[in-house]
Design a protein around this motif. Sequence first.
Motif, PDB file in Angstrom:
ATOM      1  N   LEU A   6      10.771  21.560 -10.065  1.00 21.93           N
ATOM      2  CA  LEU A   6       9.645  20.763 -10.568  1.00 21.93           C
ATOM      3  C   LEU A   6       9.628  19.444  -9.806  1.00 21.93           C
ATOM      4  O   LEU A   6      10.655  18.756  -9.733  1.00 21.93           O
ATOM      5  N   VAL A   7       8.469  19.101  -9.255  1.00 30.09           N
ATOM      6  CA  VAL A   7       8.329  17.882  -8.470  1.00 30.09           C
ATOM      7  C   VAL A   7       7.231  17.020  -9.099  1.00 30.09           C
ATOM      8  O   VAL A   7       6.048  17.195  -8.809  1.00 30.09           O
ATOM      9  N   PRO A   8       7.602  16.087  -9.984  1.00 30.66           N
ATOM     10  CA  PRO A   8       6.613  15.184 -10.552  1.00 30.66           C
ATOM     11  C   PRO A   8       6.181  14.171  -9.496  1.00 30.66           C
ATOM     12  O   PRO A   8       7.016  13.676  -8.731  1.00 30.66           O
ATOM     13  N   THR A   9       4.896  13.864  -9.455  1.00 27.26           N
ATOM     14  CA  THR A   9       4.408  12.899  -8.481  1.00 27.26           C
ATOM     15  C   THR A   9       3.277  12.084  -9.075  1.00 27.26           C
ATOM     16  O   THR A   9       2.511  12.576  -9.897  1.00 27.26           O
ATOM     17  N   ILE A  33       8.064  25.654  -5.784  1.00 30.36           N
ATOM     18  CA  ILE A  33       7.950  24.354  -6.455  1.00 30.36           C
ATOM     19  C   ILE A  33       6.692  24.317  -7.302  1.00 30.36           C
ATOM     20  O   ILE A  33       5.721  25.033  -7.038  1.00 30.36           O
ATOM     21  N   THR A  34       6.748  23.494  -8.311  1.00 24.57           N
ATOM     22  CA  THR A  34       5.565  23.153  -9.089  1.00 24.57           C
ATOM     23  C   THR A  34       5.410  21.647  -8.992  1.00 24.57           C
ATOM     24  O   THR A  34       6.327  20.894  -9.339  1.00 24.57           O
ATOM     25  N   LEU A  35       4.263  21.234  -8.466  1.00 24.21           N
ATOM     26  CA  LEU A  35       3.933  19.813  -8.394  1.00 24.21           C
ATOM     27  C   LEU A  35       3.269  19.426  -9.704  1.00 24.21           C
ATOM     28  O   LEU A  35       2.316  20.083 -10.140  1.00 24.21           O
ATOM     29  N   ALA A 103       9.512  21.134 -17.269  1.00 24.07           N
ATOM     30  CA  ALA A 103      10.605  21.822 -16.562  1.00 24.07           C
ATOM     31  C   ALA A 103      11.190  22.923 -17.437  1.00 24.07           C
ATOM     32  O   ALA A 103      11.445  24.034 -16.959  1.00 24.07           O
ATOM     33  N   ASP A 104      11.392  22.625 -18.709  1.00 19.55           N
ATOM     34  CA  ASP A 104      11.931  23.623 -19.636  1.00 19.55           C
ATOM     35  C   ASP A 104      10.970  24.803 -19.798  1.00 19.55           C
ATOM     36  O   ASP A 104      11.374  25.960 -19.732  1.00 19.55           O
ATOM     37  N   SER A 105       9.687  24.500 -20.014  1.00 18.50           N
ATOM     38  CA  SER A 105       8.723  25.576 -20.279  1.00 18.50           C
ATOM     39  C   SER A 105       8.474  26.459 -19.059  1.00 18.50           C
ATOM     40  O   SER A 105       8.149  27.635 -19.198  1.00 18.50           O
ATOM     41  N   LEU A 106       8.641  25.913 -17.856  1.00 11.23           N
ATOM     42  CA  LEU A 106       8.440  26.696 -16.632  1.00 11.23           C
ATOM     43  C   LEU A 106       9.736  27.333 -16.121  1.00 11.23           C
ATOM     44  O   LEU A 106       9.737  27.968 -15.076  1.00 11.23           O
ATOM     45  N   ILE A 111      14.792  19.283 -11.198  1.00 10.60           N
ATOM     46  CA  ILE A 111      13.692  18.321 -11.144  1.00 10.60           C
ATOM     47  C   ILE A 111      14.000  17.405  -9.977  1.00 10.60           C
ATOM     48  O   ILE A 111      15.088  16.830  -9.904  1.00 10.60           O
ATOM     49  N   ALA A 112      13.061  17.280  -9.045  1.00 13.67           N
ATOM     50  CA  ALA A 112      13.246  16.413  -7.877  1.00 13.67           C
ATOM     51  C   ALA A 112      12.137  15.371  -7.894  1.00 13.67           C
ATOM     52  O   ALA A 112      10.951  15.713  -7.891  1.00 13.67           O
TER      53      ALA A 112
END
Length: 145
Positions: A6-9, A33-35, A103-106, A111-112
């Motif tokens: 997971l990549v929060p931006t 990845i998921t953005l 992150a948990d649900s996916l 997490i980066a």
Amino acid sequence: MFRHILVPTDGSKMASQAAAQAMALAAEMNAEITLLAVAEPFRMLAIDSDEYRNQQQEHERTAASNCDAMLSRQKLRASDKGVLCKTLVIKSNDIAKTIVDTADSLDCDLIAMATHGRSGLSSLLMGSVANGVIAKAHIPVLVYR
């Protein structure tokens, strides 16, 4: 080692650099990845209800457009590196909790993210999102500086 990152931006320069590094890591590990962009809801103090609704609708249109554009650019970068990439926009007041819950649900296993996107008074008042994620996460958090 990692399968789904997971990549929060938030679109900041630092977050974009962290996303690029996370994409490189994902490419090396053959991970997807998921953005994630977390859009904060509209807030405004005392104003008449029609004006409030108009401002809220405009804010939501602009926020959605900005998030979509930012994530599209990042998704293209991931595609160029051969990384499978999904995008997600969630509206929330609690950014750190939303990142951890997502992150948990996916079923992400990492997490980066950047150390910070906010600066100045906003950072002081809101606290560090990265610190909140580190404190709440049940999976490893890779923080880029």
